[in-house]
Write a protein that holds these residues in place. Structure first.
Motif, PDB file in Angstrom:
ATOM      1  N   LEU A   1       0.856  -1.221  -0.158  1.00 49.84           N
ATOM      2  CA  LEU A   1       0.060   0.128  -0.102  1.00 49.84           C
ATOM      3  C   LEU A   1       0.979   1.187  -0.200  1.00 49.84           C
ATOM      4  N   ALA A   2       0.854   2.108  -0.933  1.00 48.94           N
ATOM      5  CA  ALA A   2       1.602   3.410  -0.961  1.00 48.94           C
ATOM      6  C   ALA A   2       0.862   4.324  -2.050  1.00 48.94           C
ATOM      7  N   PHE A   3       1.455   5.696  -1.564  1.00 49.67           N
ATOM      8  CA  PHE A   3       0.579   6.924  -2.272  1.00 49.67           C
ATOM      9  C   PHE A   3       1.462   7.657  -2.843  1.00 49.67           C
ATOM     10  N   GLY A   4       2.822   7.403  -3.010  1.00 54.64           N
ATOM     11  CA  GLY A   4       3.733   8.191  -3.870  1.00 54.64           C
ATOM     12  C   GLY A   4       3.488   8.247  -5.222  1.00 54.64           C
ATOM     13  N   LEU A   5       4.570   8.930  -5.865  1.00 56.44           N
ATOM     14  CA  LEU A   5       4.739   8.874  -7.336  1.00 56.44           C
ATOM     15  C   LEU A   5       5.589   7.710  -7.786  1.00 56.44           C
ATOM     16  N   SER A   6       4.779   6.503  -7.950  1.00 59.03           N
ATOM     17  CA  SER A   6       5.562   5.373  -8.215  1.00 59.03           C
ATOM     18  C   SER A   6       4.615   4.378  -8.878  1.00 59.03           C
ATOM     19  N   PHE A   7       4.970   3.184  -9.226  1.00 58.24           N
ATOM     20  CA  PHE A   7       3.907   2.266  -9.657  1.00 58.24           C
ATOM     21  C   PHE A   7       3.206   2.056  -8.632  1.00 58.24           C
ATOM     22  N   PHE A   8       3.556   1.537  -7.236  1.00 58.86           N
ATOM     23  CA  PHE A   8       2.842   1.253  -6.176  1.00 58.86           C
ATOM     24  C   PHE A   8       1.728   2.285  -5.833  1.00 58.86           C
ATOM     25  N   GLY A   9       2.229   3.581  -6.133  1.00 55.95           N
ATOM     26  CA  GLY A   9       1.351   4.592  -5.695  1.00 55.95           C
ATOM     27  C   GLY A   9       0.442   4.653  -6.701  1.00 55.95           C
ATOM     28  N   LEU A  10       0.669   4.406  -7.962  1.00 52.37           N
ATOM     29  CA  LEU A  10      -0.507   4.395  -8.878  1.00 52.37           C
ATOM     30  C   LEU A  10      -1.317   3.295  -8.728  1.00 52.37           C
ATOM     31  N   PHE A  11      -0.903   2.190  -8.625  1.00 52.59           N
ATOM     32  CA  PHE A  11      -1.612   0.916  -8.268  1.00 52.59           C
ATOM     33  C   PHE A  11      -2.671   1.173  -7.378  1.00 52.59           C
TER      34      PHE A  11
END
Length: 418
Positions: free
Chosen positions: A236-246
């Motif tokens: 679970l992530a909210f940054g400017l990254s693939f994880f954030g986009l997901f």
């Protein structure tokens, strides 16, 4: 938090664990399923718009091609193609054999995993699924194949959720397998939309619809990257990254989908979810219809994800251990696993095959048996027809899976894995 705590206490897990399952299921369901479904439904709807509805008319006028067309729709990776066949059946445009062919041919979102990690296995497994789907679909339309007995077994579950016809009733009595809608309002039930209300909520609903498509586009990008990376665990992530986009696309997309399905449809003229349209007034209308249909599927998908994930934790289920049993139990287990609607368990199953934990015969049986998320629109409109359909896709799965186990020289572990 009180309802969540009560749920956790009931299931015998911690509140944090229950919350994690809820959040991850809500997020993953939209990115892994809904974004791909949206593209397929939009393409079909846009073809309908550009051709003035002639595609559906062509299928209605060429009944002999319907099971083949259904299998071709199901063969497309993901669940979108097979989902399209469900409202066509509900409105009486295609036969019940077409529905079974579409469901038997579909490999759901698990297809993306196998195509990426074991393309040779995918070619054989899905090729066999397609041939089985076509043959079984035509056999149902032509001979019925004992459908009446299945009807008797599921009739105790009650009447369908609507007054829509059940094709297998006609097959059992010797008639055609196309649903028989009686009464003057039959076609109105299929194509009619709920009355559209006006006011500020209409503007809000249209705005949510536009946001939904922006998020769906982001979810599609995240979903493609997710599959290209081999379906890894996504934190679970909210940054400017693939994880954030997901994460952002999944959470916002699901919230928007629930709004459109339960609230927005009252204000932007798409109340009759799970239906196929004859034509569309504009390109925007086409996008709107695709969003509403996908939102309905999302609601069912999230429900299935939650049931599956909570069951795995509560009952400590190990799909690999259950289906990688010695001998002929492996393809039988793969076929029975396909009875579970939705793509979540099938994606896990595909991952296990790529790891060499499951034989090819089990993979093929599961590919034929599983209905992916395509079953949800049918469940929403006619539960009895959905039950009959999923039972019928299991029959060729068992036949082909067991046959592969005994005669196919490559039906062992690791066939076609890169």
């Amino acid at each position: 938090m009180i309802p969540l705590q009560s749920l956790a206490d009931t299931l015998g897990i911690s509140a944090q664990e229950a919350l994690d399952i809820l959040i991850f299921s809500v997020r993953d369901g939209f990115v892994q399923v809904s974004a791909f479904v949206a593209v397929t439904v939009l393409i079909f709807s846009y073809i309908q718009y550009r051709t003035g509805g002639r595609l559906v008319t062509y299928l209605e006028e060429n009944e002999r091609l319907q099971p083949l067309a259904g299998a071709l729709l199901g063969l497309t990776p993901g669940c979108g193609g097979a989902i399209i066949a469900m409202p066509l059946y509900i409105r009486g445009s295609v036969s019940f054999g077409t529905v079974v062919a579409a469901l038997a041919a579909t490999a759901g979102d698990a297809a993306f995993v196998i195509l990426a990690l074991a393309p040779e296995a995918a070619l054989y497994a899905y090729g066999l699924a397609f041939v089985s789907a076509v043959l079984f679909g035509y056999a149902i339309d032509m001979y019925g194949l004992g459908v009446g007995r299945v009807d008797d077994a599921v009739a105790r579950l009650g009447r369908p959720m609507t007054d829509g016809g059940l094709a297998t009733t006609n097959v059992a009595s010797g008639g055609p397998s196309i649903p028989d809608y009686e009464g003057d309002d039959a076609h109105c039930r299929v194509d009619d939309d709920s009355p559209v209300e006006s006011g500020p909520m209409t503007t809000i609903s249209h705005a949510v619809h536009v946001v939904w498509w922006v998020v769906a586009a982001g979810g599609l990008v995240a979903g493609v990257l997710y599959l290209a990376r081999g379906a890894p665990e996504v934190p679970l992530a909210f940054g400017l990254s693939f994880f954030g986009l997901f994460t952002v696309a999944g959470l916002v997309g699901t919230v928007a989908s629930f709004y459109l399905h339960f609230v927005g449809r009252r204000f932007i003229g798409e109340g009759a979810a799970g239906r196929i349209r004859d034509d569309f007034a504009s390109a925007y209308d086409t996008f709107q219809h695709a969003a509403m249909e996908t939102s309905m599927v999302t609601v069912w998908v999230i429900g299935a994800y939650l049931v599956y994930e909570y069951s795995i934790v509560v009952f400590a289920l190990d799909i690999g251990a259950l289906t990688a049993a010695a001998g002929v139990l492996a393809p039988i287990g793969g076929a029975l696993l396909g009875l579970i609607p939705g793509c979540a368990p099938q994606i896990v199953f595909a991952g296990l095959y790529a790891e060499g934990a499951i034989p090819f015969s089990a993979l093929t049986a599961n590919a034929i048996s599983q209905d992916g998320d395509a079953l949800f629109p049918l469940m929403a409109i006619d539960m009895k027809a959905a039950i009959v359909a999923t039972i019928y896709t299991t029959i060729p799965a068992l036949i082909v899976g067991i046959a592969l186990y005994y005669v196919w020289p490559f039906a062992d572990f690791g066939f076609g894995v890169l």
